[in-house]
Design a protein around this motif. Structure first.
Motif, PDB file in Angstrom:
ATOM      1  N   ASP A 228       0.107   2.846   3.528  1.00 50.59           N
ATOM      2  CA  ASP A 228       1.432   3.450   3.387  1.00 50.59           C
ATOM      3  C   ASP A 228       1.672   4.481   4.480  1.00 50.59           C
ATOM      4  OD1 ASP A 228       3.920   4.099   1.701  1.00 50.59           O
ATOM      5  OD2 ASP A 228       2.911   6.043   1.802  1.00 50.59           O
ATOM      6  N   TYR A 229       0.645   5.224   4.840  1.00 52.60           N
ATOM      7  CA  TYR A 229       0.757   6.213   5.907  1.00 52.60           C
ATOM      8  C   TYR A 229       1.057   5.531   7.237  1.00 52.60           C
ATOM      9  CZ  TYR A 229      -0.575  10.224   8.856  1.00 52.60           C
ATOM     10  OH  TYR A 229      -0.583  11.243   9.770  1.00 52.60           O
ATOM     11  N   VAL A 230       0.357   4.432   7.515  1.00 52.76           N
ATOM     12  CA  VAL A 230       0.624   3.664   8.734  1.00 52.76           C
ATOM     13  C   VAL A 230       2.066   3.177   8.743  1.00 52.76           C
ATOM     14  CG1 VAL A 230       0.076   1.542   9.992  1.00 52.76           C
ATOM     15  CG2 VAL A 230      -1.779   2.956   9.046  1.00 52.76           C
ATOM     16  N   LEU A 231       2.540   2.677   7.609  1.00 49.75           N
ATOM     17  CA  LEU A 231       3.908   2.174   7.518  1.00 49.75           C
ATOM     18  C   LEU A 231       4.921   3.287   7.776  1.00 49.75           C
ATOM     19  CD1 LEU A 231       5.944  -0.044   6.814  1.00 49.75           C
ATOM     20  CD2 LEU A 231       5.644   0.555   4.395  1.00 49.75           C
ATOM     21  N   ARG A 232       4.683   4.474   7.227  1.00 49.35           N
ATOM     22  CA  ARG A 232       5.617   5.584   7.430  1.00 49.35           C
ATOM     23  C   ARG A 232       5.640   6.041   8.884  1.00 49.35           C
ATOM     24  NH1 ARG A 232       4.139  10.011   4.896  1.00 49.35           N
ATOM     25  NH2 ARG A 232       2.163   9.313   3.989  1.00 49.35           N
ATOM     26  N   ALA A 254      -2.287  -3.730  14.682  1.00 46.89           N
ATOM     27  CA  ALA A 254      -3.319  -3.248  15.597  1.00 46.89           C
ATOM     28  C   ALA A 254      -3.911  -1.926  15.119  1.00 46.89           C
ATOM     29  CB  ALA A 254      -2.738  -3.087  16.999  1.00 46.89           C
ATOM     30  N   LEU A 255      -3.063  -1.021  14.660  1.00 47.55           N
ATOM     31  CA  LEU A 255      -3.552   0.259  14.160  1.00 47.55           C
ATOM     32  C   LEU A 255      -4.394   0.063  12.909  1.00 47.55           C
ATOM     33  CD1 LEU A 255      -3.672   3.309  14.347  1.00 47.55           C
ATOM     34  CD2 LEU A 255      -1.474   3.430  13.158  1.00 47.55           C
ATOM     35  N   SER A 256      -3.947  -0.804  12.012  1.00 47.25           N
ATOM     36  CA  SER A 256      -4.701  -1.063  10.784  1.00 47.25           C
ATOM     37  C   SER A 256      -6.056  -1.685  11.080  1.00 47.25           C
ATOM     38  CB  SER A 256      -3.896  -1.988   9.864  1.00 47.25           C
ATOM     39  OG  SER A 256      -2.689  -1.361   9.462  1.00 47.25           O
ATOM     40  N   ARG A 257      -6.128  -2.525  12.109  1.00 49.46           N
ATOM     41  CA  ARG A 257      -7.403  -3.145  12.463  1.00 49.46           C
ATOM     42  C   ARG A 257      -8.344  -2.144  13.113  1.00 49.46           C
ATOM     43  NH1 ARG A 257      -5.617  -7.901  16.149  1.00 49.46           N
ATOM     44  NH2 ARG A 257      -7.764  -7.623  16.872  1.00 49.46           N
ATOM     45  N   ALA A 314       0.618  13.539   6.179  1.00 51.50           N
ATOM     46  CA  ALA A 314      -0.521  12.667   5.901  1.00 51.50           C
ATOM     47  C   ALA A 314      -0.849  12.726   4.420  1.00 51.50           C
ATOM     48  CB  ALA A 314      -1.725  13.109   6.728  1.00 51.50           C
ATOM     49  N   PRO A 315      -1.432  11.669   3.867  1.00 54.92           N
ATOM     50  CA  PRO A 315      -1.808  11.690   2.448  1.00 54.92           C
ATOM     51  C   PRO A 315      -2.792  12.812   2.163  1.00 54.92           C
ATOM     52  CG  PRO A 315      -1.940   9.457   3.353  1.00 54.92           C
ATOM     53  CD  PRO A 315      -1.749  10.389   4.508  1.00 54.92           C
ATOM     54  N   ALA A 316      -2.621  13.419   1.018  1.00 52.85           N
ATOM     55  CA  ALA A 316      -3.519  14.500   0.628  1.00 52.85           C
ATOM     56  C   ALA A 316      -4.855  13.968   0.147  1.00 52.85           C
ATOM     57  CB  ALA A 316      -2.884  15.357  -0.464  1.00 52.85           C
ATOM     58  N   GLU A 317      -4.863  12.712  -0.360  1.00 47.33           N
ATOM     59  CA  GLU A 317      -6.098  12.121  -0.888  1.00 47.33           C
ATOM     60  C   GLU A 317      -6.933  11.557   0.231  1.00 47.33           C
ATOM     61  OE1 GLU A 317      -5.485   9.446  -4.171  1.00 47.33           O
ATOM     62  OE2 GLU A 317      -3.467  10.228  -4.477  1.00 47.33           O
ATOM     63  N   ASN A 318      -8.221  11.354  -0.070  1.00 44.54           N
ATOM     64  CA  ASN A 318      -9.122  10.704   0.878  1.00 44.54           C
ATOM     65  C   ASN A 318      -8.911   9.203   0.801  1.00 44.54           C
ATOM     66  OD1 ASN A 318     -11.146  10.241   2.700  1.00 44.54           O
ATOM     67  ND2 ASN A 318     -12.611  11.623   1.715  1.00 44.54           N
TER      68      ASN A 318
END
Length: 321
Positions: A228-232, A254-257, A314-318
């Motif tokens: 979801d962070y990548v998408l945003r 590419a970023l996800s890979r 950025a997401p607060a969770e790990n």
């Protein structure tokens, strides 16, 4: 199937050995070497853009020497033809049939030196092979095999006799990075002869090791909050005021890979939001097309990407399961 602790340790140790070996030729640039090798592990291609004499070709050559396998170098010039890259079919009079003569692109590591000096037609010859790993000549499609990595260099200051890379080709490079000048300590070691790429860099891994490492990286866990962070981030590039064309779906993939490989590089079997933040600029920035007004004002794609990273929380969770 998640990575086992043994697989994670093997990946991190093997990658560290590759980086250490390449550093015999390129001193003081460990982070850039890690980026280049992580892209290679991820099955991507690398564009090195920097000033003359900063070690672009030395880095590309050192990577190809480190990985035991086939490697070629193509010196791009304005008179280079597509067939000089992909290969041609030649009629064999004795056999009475056409025979294919493979071009230099049929190798595990291809060094495309000064890629922006070739004509657009020749640059276009690389599009299919960079995306699909295949070359089609006279209607026959042939695979270049695995692994296949293009390490391309270009000089941003010498524009005479160059052709700007089309956006479609830029989008096929997983990362774009630069070396910059080494620090004083590294420069002193270079001057004293501590780094000699042809003498020091030896092959320490089979080319098949890159394929194996890539398969392991594909098993790294990616939490949906990271996707979801990548998408945003990608969506933010498409709505930025300075951007005419944002990141494509190919860029998001590419970023996800690459973040999965980056996590394994650092001995983890899961991706964190920090991995995304670290890699967002080298993976995404070169895919942005800026508005002419923004370019005239001196705005750069890297600056836009940096601002987006500040604006998108950025997401607060790990990233663990």
């Amino acid at each position: 199937m998640p990575l086992t602790p043994e697989q994670t340790t093997w990946f991190a140790n093997s990658f560290r050995a590759l980086v250490d070996n390449v550093e015999h030729a390129v001193l003081g640039k460990r982070h850039v070497v890690e980026l280049v090798l992580a892209a290679a592990v991820s099955g991507g291609h690398v564009l090195l853009e920097d000033f003359p004499g900063t070690g672009k070709t030395a880095l590309a050559r050192a990577v190809s020497q480190t990985i035991r396998g086939t490697s070629t170098r193509i010196q791009f010039t304005p008179d280079l033809l597509p067939g000089d890259v992909t290969g041609i079919t030649v009629f064999d009079q004795k056999a009475g049939e056409f025979e294919f003569h493979a071009g230099p692109v049929f190798a595990n590591v291809v060094l495309a030196d000064e890629i922006n000096r070739a004509s657009p037609k020749t640059q276009a010859a690389l599009l299919e092979v960079m995306e699909e790993g295949n070359v089609t000549v006279d209607g026959v499609t042939r695979s270049v095999g695995l692994p296949f990595v293009v390490l391309a260099t270009q000089n941003p200051v010498e524009t005479a006799g160059t052709y700007r890379l089309p956006e479609a080709q830029l989008d096929r490079f997983m990362i774009k990075t630069s070396l910059g000048y080494p620090d004083d300590a590294s420069t002193m070691r270079i001057l004293q002869g501590s780094a000699h790429p042809r003498r020091d860099v030896q092959g320490i891994a089979d080319a098949s090791a890159l394929v194996q490492m890539g398969e392991l990286a594909g098993q790294v866990y990616v939490n949906p909050i990271v996707h979801d962070y990548v998408l945003r981030l990608v969506n933010a590039t498409r709505h930025a005021a300075e951007v005419r064309l944002g990141v494509s779906v190919r860029g998001a993939i590419a970023l996800s890979r690459m973040v999965t490989a980056w996590a394994a590089v650092h001995g983890r079997d899961f991706v964190t939001p920090d991995d995304v933040r670290t890699l967002a600029e080298p993976v995404l920035a070169h895919r942005l097309m800026l508005e002419p007004e923004a370019e005239f004002d001196g705005v750069t794609a890297s600056a836009v990407m940096g601002q987006i990273l500040l604006d998108v929380p950025a997401p607060a969770e790990n990233g663990t399961a």
